[in-house]
Design a protein around this motif. Structure first.
Motif, PDB file in Angstrom:
ATOM      1  N   ARG A   1      82.727  83.271  49.809  1.00  0.00           N
ATOM      2  CA  ARG A   1      81.969  84.473  49.440  1.00  0.00           C
ATOM      3  C   ARG A   1      80.611  84.559  50.136  1.00  0.00           C
ATOM      4  N   GLY A   2      80.577  84.298  51.407  1.00  0.00           N
ATOM      5  CA  GLY A   2      79.358  84.456  52.183  1.00  0.00           C
ATOM      6  C   GLY A   2      78.384  83.290  52.120  1.00  0.00           C
ATOM      7  N   SER A   3      78.685  82.257  51.322  1.00  0.00           N
ATOM      8  CA  SER A   3      77.834  81.070  51.255  1.00  0.00           C
ATOM      9  C   SER A   3      78.549  79.911  51.928  1.00  0.00           C
ATOM     10  N   ILE A   4      77.765  79.055  52.530  1.00  0.00           N
ATOM     11  CA  ILE A   4      78.330  77.931  53.271  1.00  0.00           C
ATOM     12  C   ILE A   4      77.653  76.636  52.839  1.00  0.00           C
ATOM     13  N   SER A   5      78.420  75.570  52.782  1.00  0.00           N
ATOM     14  CA  SER A   5      77.884  74.248  52.488  1.00  0.00           C
ATOM     15  C   SER A   5      78.684  73.233  53.304  1.00  0.00           C
ATOM     16  N   SER A   6      78.165  72.017  53.373  1.00  0.00           N
ATOM     17  CA  SER A   6      78.846  70.982  54.148  1.00  0.00           C
ATOM     18  C   SER A   6      78.795  69.667  53.399  1.00  0.00           C
ATOM     19  N   GLU A   7      79.764  68.786  53.701  1.00  0.00           N
ATOM     20  CA  GLU A   7      79.769  67.470  53.070  1.00  0.00           C
ATOM     21  C   GLU A   7      80.470  66.449  53.957  1.00  0.00           C
ATOM     22  N   TYR A   8      80.039  65.218  53.794  1.00  0.00           N
ATOM     23  CA  TYR A   8      80.636  64.096  54.518  1.00  0.00           C
ATOM     24  C   TYR A   8      80.762  62.945  53.526  1.00  0.00           C
ATOM     25  N   SER A   9      81.972  62.491  53.258  1.00  0.00           N
ATOM     26  CA  SER A   9      82.207  61.420  52.285  1.00  0.00           C
ATOM     27  C   SER A   9      82.586  60.128  52.992  1.00  0.00           C
ATOM     28  N   PHE A  10      82.127  59.014  52.418  1.00  0.00           N
ATOM     29  CA  PHE A  10      82.501  57.702  52.957  1.00  0.00           C
ATOM     30  C   PHE A  10      82.309  56.653  51.884  1.00  0.00           C
ATOM     31  N   GLU A  11      82.920  55.510  52.095  1.00  0.00           N
ATOM     32  CA  GLU A  11      82.749  54.380  51.192  1.00  0.00           C
ATOM     33  C   GLU A  11      81.911  53.328  51.895  1.00  0.00           C
ATOM     34  N   GLY A  12      81.077  52.658  51.108  1.00  0.00           N
ATOM     35  CA  GLY A  12      80.259  51.598  51.669  1.00  0.00           C
ATOM     36  C   GLY A  12      81.045  50.312  51.776  1.00  0.00           C
TER      37      GLY A  12
ATOM     38  N   GLU B   1      62.150  58.892  39.902  1.00  0.00           N
ATOM     39  CA  GLU B   1      61.535  58.954  41.224  1.00  0.00           C
ATOM     40  C   GLU B   1      61.137  57.549  41.639  1.00  0.00           C
ATOM     41  N   VAL B   2      61.294  57.274  42.911  1.00  0.00           N
ATOM     42  CA  VAL B   2      60.767  56.032  43.476  1.00  0.00           C
ATOM     43  C   VAL B   2      59.921  56.424  44.675  1.00  0.00           C
ATOM     44  N   TYR B   3      58.827  55.742  44.852  1.00  0.00           N
ATOM     45  CA  TYR B   3      57.892  56.100  45.913  1.00  0.00           C
ATOM     46  C   TYR B   3      58.158  55.321  47.191  1.00  0.00           C
ATOM     47  N   VAL B   4      59.406  55.440  47.601  1.00  0.00           N
ATOM     48  CA  VAL B   4      59.895  54.874  48.851  1.00  0.00           C
ATOM     49  C   VAL B   4      61.097  55.721  49.244  1.00  0.00           C
ATOM     50  N   HIS B   5      61.384  55.808  50.510  1.00  0.00           N
ATOM     51  CA  HIS B   5      62.558  56.556  50.954  1.00  0.00           C
ATOM     52  C   HIS B   5      63.777  55.654  50.905  1.00  0.00           C
ATOM     53  N   LEU B   6      64.754  56.042  50.102  1.00  0.00           N
ATOM     54  CA  LEU B   6      66.019  55.324  50.055  1.00  0.00           C
ATOM     55  C   LEU B   6      66.920  55.963  51.100  1.00  0.00           C
ATOM     56  N   THR B   7      67.319  55.175  52.087  1.00  0.00           N
ATOM     57  CA  THR B   7      68.060  55.758  53.205  1.00  0.00           C
ATOM     58  C   THR B   7      69.330  55.013  53.577  1.00  0.00           C
ATOM     59  N   LEU B   8      69.448  53.763  53.239  1.00  0.00           N
ATOM     60  CA  LEU B   8      70.629  52.980  53.613  1.00  0.00           C
ATOM     61  C   LEU B   8      71.544  52.793  52.409  1.00  0.00           C
ATOM     62  N   PRO B   9      72.837  52.639  52.621  1.00  0.00           N
ATOM     63  CA  PRO B   9      73.723  52.380  51.477  1.00  0.00           C
ATOM     64  C   PRO B   9      73.224  51.217  50.618  1.00  0.00           C
ATOM     65  N   GLU B  10      72.673  50.196  51.259  1.00  0.00           N
ATOM     66  CA  GLU B  10      72.144  49.049  50.510  1.00  0.00           C
ATOM     67  C   GLU B  10      70.995  49.460  49.596  1.00  0.00           C
ATOM     68  N   ASP B  11      70.181  50.434  50.026  1.00  0.00           N
ATOM     69  CA  ASP B  11      69.075  50.925  49.200  1.00  0.00           C
ATOM     70  C   ASP B  11      69.595  51.590  47.936  1.00  0.00           C
ATOM     71  N   PHE B  12      70.634  52.418  48.084  1.00  0.00           N
ATOM     72  CA  PHE B  12      71.202  53.124  46.935  1.00  0.00           C
ATOM     73  C   PHE B  12      71.845  52.136  45.961  1.00  0.00           C
ATOM     74  N   ILE B  13      72.591  51.185  46.503  1.00  0.00           N
ATOM     75  CA  ILE B  13      73.249  50.177  45.664  1.00  0.00           C
ATOM     76  C   ILE B  13      72.201  49.344  44.942  1.00  0.00           C
ATOM     77  N   SER B  14      71.159  48.966  45.638  1.00  0.00           N
ATOM     78  CA  SER B  14      70.075  48.203  45.031  1.00  0.00           C
ATOM     79  C   SER B  14      69.432  48.987  43.891  1.00  0.00           C
ATOM     80  N   TYR B  15      69.275  50.299  44.077  1.00  0.00           N
ATOM     81  CA  TYR B  15      68.710  51.130  43.010  1.00  0.00           C
ATOM     82  C   TYR B  15      69.584  51.034  41.759  1.00  0.00           C
ATOM     83  N   PHE B  16      70.902  51.097  41.921  1.00  0.00           N
ATOM     84  CA  PHE B  16      71.807  51.001  40.773  1.00  0.00           C
ATOM     85  C   PHE B  16      71.612  49.676  40.041  1.00  0.00           C
ATOM     86  N   PHE B  17      71.514  48.568  40.784  1.00  0.00           N
ATOM     87  CA  PHE B  17      71.385  47.264  40.140  1.00  0.00           C
ATOM     88  C   PHE B  17      70.016  47.087  39.485  1.00  0.00           C
ATOM     89  N   LYS B  18      68.967  47.559  40.119  1.00  0.00           N
ATOM     90  CA  LYS B  18      67.618  47.427  39.556  1.00  0.00           C
ATOM     91  C   LYS B  18      67.411  48.307  38.328  1.00  0.00           C
TER      92      LYS B  18
END
Length: 155
Positions: free
Chosen positions: A29-40, A123-140
């Motif tokens: 309906r005239g709107s566009i979005s994009s996605e890319y999925s992957f597993e770590g 919020e965290v005052y650091v840029h989370l950019t790597l899969p390891e960063d995201f996983i670490s956030y979950f554990f912390k």
């Protein structure tokens, strides 16, 4: 390529298409979005980079599309650059919290973490950019996420 030509091409691919480099483009309906999925490497987590709905003009401009071959070349690196520029989100799902994936978005000098289904925001005052960063956030933040998961139906 004009916006009209782009819209006509996408309409013929309805409801979307997958580029040769694995980027899914959804046009509805005239709107566009994009996605890319992957597993770590850690099989307990899955990742999805995605853009919110936007106009065709914004999509063409932000992905720097000049012709159909540019569109076909879109992949992980292109949407990753949009994440780094604060124009896309990363959704990370830990399999045991399948009902409540977390979304990460860079904004200025921080990373915002949120989940509408869990009524969760952080919020965290650091840029989370790597899969390891995201996983670490979950554990912390395991106890915060577990509490949000336990209370998700109470609000």
């Amino acid at each position: 390529m004009t916006v009209e030509e782009f819209g006509q091409y996408l309409s013929s691919q309805s409801p979307g298409l997958e580029t040769s480099n694995g980027l899914y483009i959804h046009y509805i309906r005239g709107s566009i979005s994009s996605e890319y999925s992957f597993e770590g490497e850690e099989s307990d987590f899955s990742f999805c980079l995605f853009t919110e709905e936007e106009s065709l003009h914004e999509f063409i401009d932000r992905y720097k599309i000049k012709n159909l071959s540019d569109l076909e070349e879109l992949g992980y690196n292109h949407i990753w650059m949009r994440y780094l520029n604060g124009e896309a989100d990363t959704e990370v799902m830990q399999m045991k919290f399948e009902e409540g994936p977390l979304r990460f978005r860079l904004h200025k000098m921080k990373t915002m973490i949120f989940s509408a289904s869990l009524h969760f925001y952080d919020e965290v005052y650091v840029h989370l950019t790597l899969p390891e960063d995201f996983i670490s956030y979950f554990f912390k933040n395991k106890s915060k996420i577990s509490t949000a998961m336990a209370n998700r139906y109470q609000f």
